[in-house]
Design a protein around this motif. Structure first.
Motif, PDB file in Angstrom:
ATOM      1  N   THR A  25      27.567  28.149  31.666  1.00 52.86           N
ATOM      2  CA  THR A  25      29.027  27.994  31.575  1.00 52.86           C
ATOM      3  C   THR A  25      29.732  29.324  31.797  1.00 52.86           C
ATOM      4  O   THR A  25      30.665  29.412  32.622  1.00 52.86           O
ATOM      5  CB  THR A  25      29.426  27.417  30.204  1.00 52.86           C
ATOM      6  N   TYR A  26      29.302  30.354  31.088  1.00 49.90           N
ATOM      7  CA  TYR A  26      29.970  31.650  31.217  1.00 49.90           C
ATOM      8  C   TYR A  26      29.712  32.295  32.574  1.00 49.90           C
ATOM      9  O   TYR A  26      30.578  33.002  33.102  1.00 49.90           O
ATOM     10  CB  TYR A  26      29.549  32.580  30.082  1.00 49.90           C
ATOM     11  N   ALA A  27      28.544  32.037  33.155  1.00 48.60           N
ATOM     12  CA  ALA A  27      28.267  32.559  34.493  1.00 48.60           C
ATOM     13  C   ALA A  27      29.174  31.903  35.520  1.00 48.60           C
ATOM     14  O   ALA A  27      29.783  32.580  36.359  1.00 48.60           O
ATOM     15  CB  ALA A  27      26.801  32.330  34.855  1.00 48.60           C
ATOM     16  N   LEU A  28      29.278  30.565  35.451  1.00 48.92           N
ATOM     17  CA  LEU A  28      30.143  29.848  36.390  1.00 48.92           C
ATOM     18  C   LEU A  28      31.609  30.166  36.135  1.00 48.92           C
ATOM     19  O   LEU A  28      32.401  30.305  37.079  1.00 48.92           O
ATOM     20  CB  LEU A  28      29.905  28.335  36.275  1.00 48.92           C
ATOM     21  N   LEU A  29      31.981  30.315  34.873  1.00 46.29           N
ATOM     22  CA  LEU A  29      33.369  30.651  34.545  1.00 46.29           C
ATOM     23  C   LEU A  29      33.740  32.011  35.124  1.00 46.29           C
ATOM     24  O   LEU A  29      34.843  32.177  35.670  1.00 46.29           O
ATOM     25  CB  LEU A  29      33.563  30.659  33.024  1.00 46.29           C
ATOM     26  N   ALA A  30      32.839  32.973  35.011  1.00 49.16           N
ATOM     27  CA  ALA A  30      33.104  34.311  35.558  1.00 49.16           C
ATOM     28  C   ALA A  30      33.286  34.250  37.072  1.00 49.16           C
ATOM     29  O   ALA A  30      34.194  34.889  37.634  1.00 49.16           O
ATOM     30  CB  ALA A  30      31.960  35.256  35.202  1.00 49.16           C
ATOM     31  N   MET A  31      32.446  33.466  37.754  1.00 46.63           N
ATOM     32  CA  MET A  31      32.548  33.347  39.209  1.00 46.63           C
ATOM     33  C   MET A  31      33.832  32.641  39.631  1.00 46.63           C
ATOM     34  O   MET A  31      34.497  33.055  40.595  1.00 46.63           O
ATOM     35  CB  MET A  31      31.322  32.611  39.754  1.00 46.63           C
ATOM     36  N   PHE A  35      36.892  34.161  41.794  1.00 50.26           N
ATOM     37  CA  PHE A  35      37.324  33.473  43.015  1.00 50.26           C
ATOM     38  C   PHE A  35      38.797  33.098  42.941  1.00 50.26           C
ATOM     39  O   PHE A  35      39.567  33.305  43.888  1.00 50.26           O
ATOM     40  CB  PHE A  35      36.466  32.224  43.227  1.00 50.26           C
ATOM     41  N   SER A  36      39.207  32.572  41.802  1.00 48.16           N
ATOM     42  CA  SER A  36      40.603  32.194  41.601  1.00 48.16           C
ATOM     43  C   SER A  36      41.511  33.410  41.679  1.00 48.16           C
ATOM     44  O   SER A  36      42.602  33.357  42.261  1.00 48.16           O
ATOM     45  CB  SER A  36      40.762  31.508  40.238  1.00 48.16           C
ATOM     46  N   GLY A  37      41.064  34.518  41.098  1.00 50.46           N
ATOM     47  CA  GLY A  37      41.846  35.754  41.134  1.00 50.46           C
ATOM     48  C   GLY A  37      41.998  36.271  42.560  1.00 50.46           C
ATOM     49  O   GLY A  37      43.075  36.760  42.947  1.00 50.46           O
ATOM     50  N   LEU A  38      40.926  36.168  43.352  1.00 55.07           N
ATOM     51  CA  LEU A  38      40.979  36.605  44.750  1.00 55.07           C
ATOM     52  C   LEU A  38      41.961  35.751  45.543  1.00 55.07           C
ATOM     53  O   LEU A  38      42.774  36.275  46.310  1.00 55.07           O
ATOM     54  CB  LEU A  38      39.582  36.515  45.371  1.00 55.07           C
ATOM     55  N   VAL A  39      41.890  34.442  45.352  1.00 51.95           N
ATOM     56  CA  VAL A  39      42.810  33.538  46.049  1.00 51.95           C
ATOM     57  C   VAL A  39      44.255  33.814  45.631  1.00 51.95           C
ATOM     58  O   VAL A  39      45.172  33.824  46.466  1.00 51.95           O
ATOM     59  CB  VAL A  39      42.446  32.064  45.770  1.00 51.95           C
ATOM     60  N   ALA A  40      44.465  34.061  44.324  1.00 54.09           N
ATOM     61  CA  ALA A  40      45.809  34.369  43.828  1.00 54.09           C
ATOM     62  C   ALA A  40      46.334  35.646  44.468  1.00 54.09           C
ATOM     63  O   ALA A  40      47.513  35.724  44.860  1.00 54.09           O
ATOM     64  CB  ALA A  40      45.792  34.505  42.312  1.00 54.09           C
ATOM     65  N   TYR A  41      45.477  36.658  44.592  1.00 57.86           N
ATOM     66  CA  TYR A  41      45.881  37.934  45.213  1.00 57.86           C
ATOM     67  C   TYR A  41      46.246  37.734  46.678  1.00 57.86           C
ATOM     68  O   TYR A  41      47.280  38.240  47.148  1.00 57.86           O
ATOM     69  CB  TYR A  41      44.750  38.944  45.083  1.00 57.86           C
ATOM     70  N   LEU A  42      45.426  36.976  47.413  1.00 53.25           N
ATOM     71  CA  LEU A  42      45.697  36.729  48.826  1.00 53.25           C
ATOM     72  C   LEU A  42      46.981  35.926  48.998  1.00 53.25           C
ATOM     73  O   LEU A  42      47.783  36.198  49.898  1.00 53.25           O
ATOM     74  CB  LEU A  42      44.524  35.985  49.462  1.00 53.25           C
ATOM     75  N   THR A  80      34.439  22.267  41.791  1.00 57.42           N
ATOM     76  CA  THR A  80      34.868  23.226  40.762  1.00 57.42           C
ATOM     77  C   THR A  80      35.550  24.435  41.406  1.00 57.42           C
ATOM     78  O   THR A  80      36.624  24.875  40.962  1.00 57.42           O
ATOM     79  CB  THR A  80      33.669  23.701  39.924  1.00 57.42           C
ATOM     80  N   PHE A  81      34.935  24.953  42.468  1.00 56.99           N
ATOM     81  CA  PHE A  81      35.536  26.090  43.163  1.00 56.99           C
ATOM     82  C   PHE A  81      36.797  25.664  43.924  1.00 56.99           C
ATOM     83  O   PHE A  81      37.738  26.451  44.058  1.00 56.99           O
ATOM     84  CB  PHE A  81      34.521  26.722  44.119  1.00 56.99           C
ATOM     85  N   ALA A  82      36.814  24.423  44.404  1.00 56.31           N
ATOM     86  CA  ALA A  82      38.023  23.928  45.078  1.00 56.31           C
ATOM     87  C   ALA A  82      39.173  23.848  44.080  1.00 56.31           C
ATOM     88  O   ALA A  82      40.311  24.237  44.389  1.00 56.31           O
ATOM     89  CB  ALA A  82      37.756  22.561  45.696  1.00 56.31           C
ATOM     90  N   GLY A  85      40.128  27.427  42.961  1.00 61.98           N
ATOM     91  CA  GLY A  85      40.752  28.113  44.084  1.00 61.98           C
ATOM     92  C   GLY A  85      42.174  27.632  44.305  1.00 61.98           C
ATOM     93  O   GLY A  85      43.082  28.430  44.566  1.00 61.98           O
ATOM     94  N   PHE A  86      42.375  26.319  44.184  1.00 57.72           N
ATOM     95  CA  PHE A  86      43.727  25.772  44.347  1.00 57.72           C
ATOM     96  C   PHE A  86      44.655  26.295  43.258  1.00 57.72           C
ATOM     97  O   PHE A  86      45.815  26.643  43.530  1.00 57.72           O
ATOM     98  CB  PHE A  86      43.690  24.240  44.312  1.00 57.72           C
ATOM     99  N   MET A  87      44.159  26.355  42.016  1.00 60.41           N
ATOM    100  CA  MET A  87      44.984  26.869  40.929  1.00 60.41           C
ATOM    101  C   MET A  87      45.299  28.347  41.144  1.00 60.41           C
ATOM    102  O   MET A  87      46.380  28.816  40.789  1.00 60.41           O
ATOM    103  CB  MET A  87      44.285  26.656  39.587  1.00 60.41           C
ATOM    104  N   GLY A  88      44.364  29.071  41.725  1.00 54.72           N
ATOM    105  CA  GLY A  88      44.640  30.463  42.082  1.00 54.72           C
ATOM    106  C   GLY A  88      45.726  30.559  43.129  1.00 54.72           C
ATOM    107  O   GLY A  88      46.603  31.433  43.071  1.00 54.72           O
ATOM    108  N   TYR A  89      45.693  29.618  44.075  1.00 50.95           N
ATOM    109  CA  TYR A  89      46.720  29.572  45.121  1.00 50.95           C
ATOM    110  C   TYR A  89      48.106  29.351  44.519  1.00 50.95           C
ATOM    111  O   TYR A  89      49.080  29.980  44.928  1.00 50.95           O
ATOM    112  CB  TYR A  89      46.387  28.461  46.112  1.00 50.95           C
TER     113      TYR A  89
END
Length: 222
Positions: A25-31, A35-42, A80-82, A85-89
């Motif tokens: 859980t914590y490994a996937l949460l960190a990833m 990923f969400s932070g990167l998408v938010a930055y972009l 999960t990443f989709a 990632g969308f929430m980061g967007y």
């Protein structure tokens, strides 16, 4: 003797399962957070427009329930990443809105720091004390409907201080969800790390957005 050995083996198996779920859980949460932070930055750098409340809700709940359905397959990781990632967007345009304020950078930094402190503090509390937080289920259920009613009311009525109250309510709601979900993992109530991850991610997201609104409101009064 055999019954004692069987009980001991069952306990050890349960403990290994809990450790595995917690670790994954914590490994996937960190990833997903990265990923969400990167998408938010972009999204923030590209100055993309916000998709709007309707598109956001449809996409979020669609991806959320799809992830729940696919939680036991590799496709669950994809969704999960989709979802994250969308929430980061959606976060990118929000960050630009606050960066347009005179001290927007400080507001964002404060909200981010407080979110991290609250999450790690609450998680550490449960992991250290190993307290059973299942009693929070009633509060979470009631809180969901109260906040939903308040959000709907905010669309129709201009009540002074309502948005501030909603933000404060979401801070408490998200904090309770973090306590409840972490407790569920260590006590064996949650055995799927994908579900645990998206629950914690949504709680962290809501916590950050709510703190952002609270700090922004307090900053505007300065």
């Amino acid at each position: 003797m055999h019954e004692h050995d069987y009980a001991l083996n069952s306990t050890q198996t349960a403990q290994r399962q809990v450790s595995s779920v917690l670790r994954n859980t914590y490994a996937l949460l960190a990833m997903t957070m990265a990923f969400s932070g990167l998408v938010a930055y972009l999204a923030q750098q590209a100055n993309v427009p916000h998709p709007g409340i309707i598109v956001t809700l449809v996409a979020f709940y669609g991806l959320f329930f799809l992830t729940v359905k696919l939680r036991d397959s590799a496709w669950g990781l994809v969704t999960t990443f989709a979802l994250t990632g969308f929430m980061g967007y959606t976060l990118g345009p929000i960050l630009n809105l606050y960066l347009g304020m005179p001290n927007g950078g400080e507001v964002i930094s404060s909200a981010f720091t407080m979110t991290a402190l609250v999450f790690f503090g609450l998680s550490a509390f449960v992991l250290t004390t190993r307290k059973d937080m299942s009693f929070l289920s009633g509060f979470i259920t009631a809180g969901f409907f109260v906040l939903l009613a308040a959000v709907v009311a905010s669309f129709f009525f201009q009540i002074s201080g309502l948005q501030l109250a909603i933000s404060a309510g979401f801070v408490l709601f998200a904090s309770a969800c973090i306590l409840y979900q972490t407790s569920a993992i260590i006590h064996g109530g949650e055995t799927n790390y994908i579900l645990a991850t998206i629950t914690l991610y949504v709680s962290i997201y809501n916590l950050f957005i709510s703190l952002l609104q609270l700090f922004g409101f307090m900053s505007s009064d300065d």
